[in-house]
Motif scaffolding. Sequence first.
Motif, PDB file in Angstrom:
ATOM      1  N   LYS A 133       0.829  -1.210   0.000  1.00  0.00           N
ATOM      2  CA  LYS A 133       0.000   0.000   0.000  1.00  0.00           C
ATOM      3  C   LYS A 133       0.862   1.259   0.000  1.00  0.00           C
ATOM      4  O   LYS A 133       0.526   2.258  -0.638  1.00  0.00           O
ATOM      5  CB  LYS A 133      -0.908  -0.013   1.226  1.00  0.00           C
ATOM      6  N   ALA A 134       1.999   1.176   0.700  1.00  0.00           N
ATOM      7  CA  ALA A 134       2.893   2.339   0.783  1.00  0.00           C
ATOM      8  C   ALA A 134       3.812   2.453  -0.421  1.00  0.00           C
ATOM      9  O   ALA A 134       4.053   3.556  -0.932  1.00  0.00           O
ATOM     10  CB  ALA A 134       3.731   2.254   2.059  1.00  0.00           C
ATOM     11  N   ASN A 135       4.319   1.307  -0.899  1.00  0.00           N
ATOM     12  CA  ASN A 135       5.267   1.304  -2.018  1.00  0.00           C
ATOM     13  C   ASN A 135       5.260  -0.089  -2.646  1.00  0.00           C
ATOM     14  O   ASN A 135       5.916  -1.009  -2.145  1.00  0.00           O
ATOM     15  CB  ASN A 135       6.670   1.679  -1.536  1.00  0.00           C
ATOM     16  N   ALA A 136       4.531  -0.228  -3.724  1.00  0.00           N
ATOM     17  CA  ALA A 136       4.348  -1.541  -4.351  1.00  0.00           C
ATOM     18  C   ALA A 136       5.671  -2.138  -4.824  1.00  0.00           C
ATOM     19  O   ALA A 136       5.887  -3.357  -4.736  1.00  0.00           O
ATOM     20  CB  ALA A 136       3.377  -1.430  -5.522  1.00  0.00           C
ATOM     21  N   ASP A 137       6.562  -1.300  -5.323  1.00  0.00           N
ATOM     22  CA  ASP A 137       7.847  -1.807  -5.818  1.00  0.00           C
ATOM     23  C   ASP A 137       8.686  -2.391  -4.681  1.00  0.00           C
ATOM     24  O   ASP A 137       9.352  -3.414  -4.855  1.00  0.00           O
ATOM     25  CB  ASP A 137       8.630  -0.692  -6.512  1.00  0.00           C
ATOM     26  N   THR A 138       8.672  -1.721  -3.535  1.00  0.00           N
ATOM     27  CA  THR A 138       9.429  -2.230  -2.385  1.00  0.00           C
ATOM     28  C   THR A 138       8.882  -3.578  -1.922  1.00  0.00           C
ATOM     29  O   THR A 138       9.635  -4.492  -1.613  1.00  0.00           O
ATOM     30  CB  THR A 138       9.385  -1.221  -1.225  1.00  0.00           C
ATOM     31  N   ASP A 139       7.557  -3.687  -1.883  1.00  0.00           N
ATOM     32  CA  ASP A 139       6.961  -4.966  -1.500  1.00  0.00           C
ATOM     33  C   ASP A 139       7.334  -6.058  -2.489  1.00  0.00           C
ATOM     34  O   ASP A 139       7.693  -7.171  -2.086  1.00  0.00           O
ATOM     35  CB  ASP A 139       5.443  -4.829  -1.421  1.00  0.00           C
ATOM     36  N   LYS A 140       7.279  -5.758  -3.766  1.00  0.00           N
ATOM     37  CA  LYS A 140       7.625  -6.744  -4.788  1.00  0.00           C
ATOM     38  C   LYS A 140       9.075  -7.194  -4.632  1.00  0.00           C
ATOM     39  O   LYS A 140       9.379  -8.394  -4.682  1.00  0.00           O
ATOM     40  CB  LYS A 140       7.407  -6.152  -6.181  1.00  0.00           C
ATOM     41  N   GLN A 141       9.959  -6.239  -4.418  1.00  0.00           N
ATOM     42  CA  GLN A 141      11.379  -6.559  -4.238  1.00  0.00           C
ATOM     43  C   GLN A 141      11.585  -7.425  -2.996  1.00  0.00           C
ATOM     44  O   GLN A 141      12.380  -8.375  -3.020  1.00  0.00           O
ATOM     45  CB  GLN A 141      12.183  -5.267  -4.110  1.00  0.00           C
ATOM     46  N   THR A 142      10.876  -7.115  -1.923  1.00  0.00           N
ATOM     47  CA  THR A 142      11.026  -7.884  -0.683  1.00  0.00           C
ATOM     48  C   THR A 142      10.526  -9.310  -0.873  1.00  0.00           C
ATOM     49  O   THR A 142      11.193 -10.270  -0.461  1.00  0.00           O
ATOM     50  CB  THR A 142      10.260  -7.204   0.465  1.00  0.00           C
ATOM     51  N   ARG A 143       9.376  -9.464  -1.514  1.00  0.00           N
ATOM     52  CA  ARG A 143       8.854 -10.807  -1.751  1.00  0.00           C
ATOM     53  C   ARG A 143       9.784 -11.609  -2.657  1.00  0.00           C
ATOM     54  O   ARG A 143       9.999 -12.808  -2.436  1.00  0.00           O
ATOM     55  CB  ARG A 143       7.451 -10.730  -2.350  1.00  0.00           C
ATOM     56  N   GLN A 144      10.359 -10.954  -3.652  1.00  0.00           N
ATOM     57  CA  GLN A 144      11.296 -11.644  -4.546  1.00  0.00           C
ATOM     58  C   GLN A 144      12.552 -12.088  -3.796  1.00  0.00           C
ATOM     59  O   GLN A 144      13.065 -13.192  -4.024  1.00  0.00           O
ATOM     60  CB  GLN A 144      11.668 -10.739  -5.716  1.00  0.00           C
ATOM     61  N   SER A 145      13.040 -11.236  -2.898  1.00  0.00           N
ATOM     62  CA  SER A 145      14.244 -11.594  -2.139  1.00  0.00           C
ATOM     63  C   SER A 145      13.972 -12.764  -1.194  1.00  0.00           C
ATOM     64  O   SER A 145      14.825 -13.643  -1.000  1.00  0.00           O
ATOM     65  CB  SER A 145      14.769 -10.383  -1.360  1.00  0.00           C
ATOM     66  N   LEU A 146      12.783 -12.808  -0.610  1.00  0.00           N
ATOM     67  CA  LEU A 146      12.405 -13.934   0.238  1.00  0.00           C
ATOM     68  C   LEU A 146      12.318 -15.213  -0.583  1.00  0.00           C
ATOM     69  O   LEU A 146      12.762 -16.288  -0.137  1.00  0.00           O
ATOM     70  CB  LEU A 146      11.061 -13.645   0.908  1.00  0.00           C
ATOM     71  N   ASP A 147      11.771 -15.126  -1.774  1.00  0.00           N
ATOM     72  CA  ASP A 147      11.683 -16.296  -2.661  1.00  0.00           C
ATOM     73  C   ASP A 147      13.074 -16.798  -3.043  1.00  0.00           C
ATOM     74  O   ASP A 147      13.316 -18.016  -3.088  1.00  0.00           O
ATOM     75  CB  ASP A 147      10.909 -15.945  -3.934  1.00  0.00           C
ATOM     76  N   LYS A 148      13.983 -15.863  -3.324  1.00  0.00           N
ATOM     77  CA  LYS A 148      15.341 -16.270  -3.708  1.00  0.00           C
ATOM     78  C   LYS A 148      16.054 -16.963  -2.558  1.00  0.00           C
ATOM     79  O   LYS A 148      16.804 -17.927  -2.760  1.00  0.00           O
ATOM     80  CB  LYS A 148      16.139 -15.048  -4.172  1.00  0.00           C
TER      81      LYS A 148
END
Length: 421
Positions: free
Chosen positions: A340-355
């Motif tokens: 909600k605050a920053n969609a790109d940051t959330d996407k990056q965080t989820r991707q890093s967790l997946d990696k």
Amino acid sequence: MSVLSRQFLLALSLLALAFTSFAAPQTSSSSDKHAVAVHYTDMAHAIFGDAEKSAVALQAKINDFLNAPSAEGLIAAQEAWKTARKAYQQSEVFRFGNSIVDDWEGQLNNWPLDEGLIDYVSDDYFFALGNIGGDINIIANSSINLGTEVVDASTINAELLRSLHELGGSAANVTTGYHAIEFLLWGQDLNGQQLGTGERPYSDYLANDKCTHENCDRRADYLRAATEVLVQDLQYMTKQWAPNVDNNYRAELLALNDDVILARMFYGIGSLSLGELGGERIKVALEANSTEDEHDCFSDNTHWSHYYNGLGIQNIYLGKYRRLDGSVLSGPSLSALVAKANADTDKQTRQSLDKTMTALTVLTKTAEAKDKPMKFDMMIAEGNKRGEAILSNILSALVVQTRSIEQAAAALNIDPTATGL
């Protein structure tokens, strides 16, 4: 906690402050934040509840084995121990940000331990330098001379084990928890950095003249008592997170400002990510090439312990936990707030967790391979380039993941060090 671990946590704190200093987030409503906080406590109750249930199942298998010792019964107890580790390792994400968990954790998961305190060991065994308890052998001695006092150990029970845990202030003097039980089920792993676990014979629990290594009755008493303590400790922590209880930790936590609770969540996942899993449990062992720094060293189950630590971090960010019965608990999450605050940051965080989870999956698949498995203690052997590459890849993923967690906190204008602890 080691100096290295504290250094990692300090670095985490400084980086978090740096990211916060230039963040310009949108504001989440207080109701959104509180919903995430409440779900966090629901997840804790579920995860500790699963750890408790799996410990009770372990206790049942151990009692079955001790009532009629057999090779098959010992294997069943060992498998139950491995299952019991799954939920517990995911629960470690509630450490660091919640002192009630961190102060309690040593009773259940202290390692490495000086196993000579508990039972017989090999002739070339060396305990920690200066440890007064490293060769006491509680199982073999009904009276323990500590110099300043003599402890009556004629009856091995929960009270005795609790009283001797961390004897002399040494964290190596482990008498309770998962690793004491692990040692009693597997025995020492004498294979060095070659394939193989501890090979304790089931006959270590047979009666009378069929007993190997003597003191089978006291060894059985110890295993029963240690498992009893484990169940009691987990019952206590499950109750601390239970809903609708006036004076437990959940009620205390939810009475705090929601930003403080979010700070504790971010601090917990960040600290487990880099300081504990990345630093204490992987980097230290890899740099020292030391099997003494392997987490589940008797059973060679370390790869799964690391995997479930990583999964625990992802659980909290996504607000989702798959219970041991296969059902999924999901709800308001940090991810939703950050998106909600920053969609790109959330996407990056989820991707890093997946990696990170992908890297940890390589670890488990390599360790469990049917053809030439490579366990964690083999990976950390000096000169093992393949093992070093696997672990270095995990470390790199954890560094990126931790930075992403810090950026996610910054997106919400949360300082992860502002925990109020």
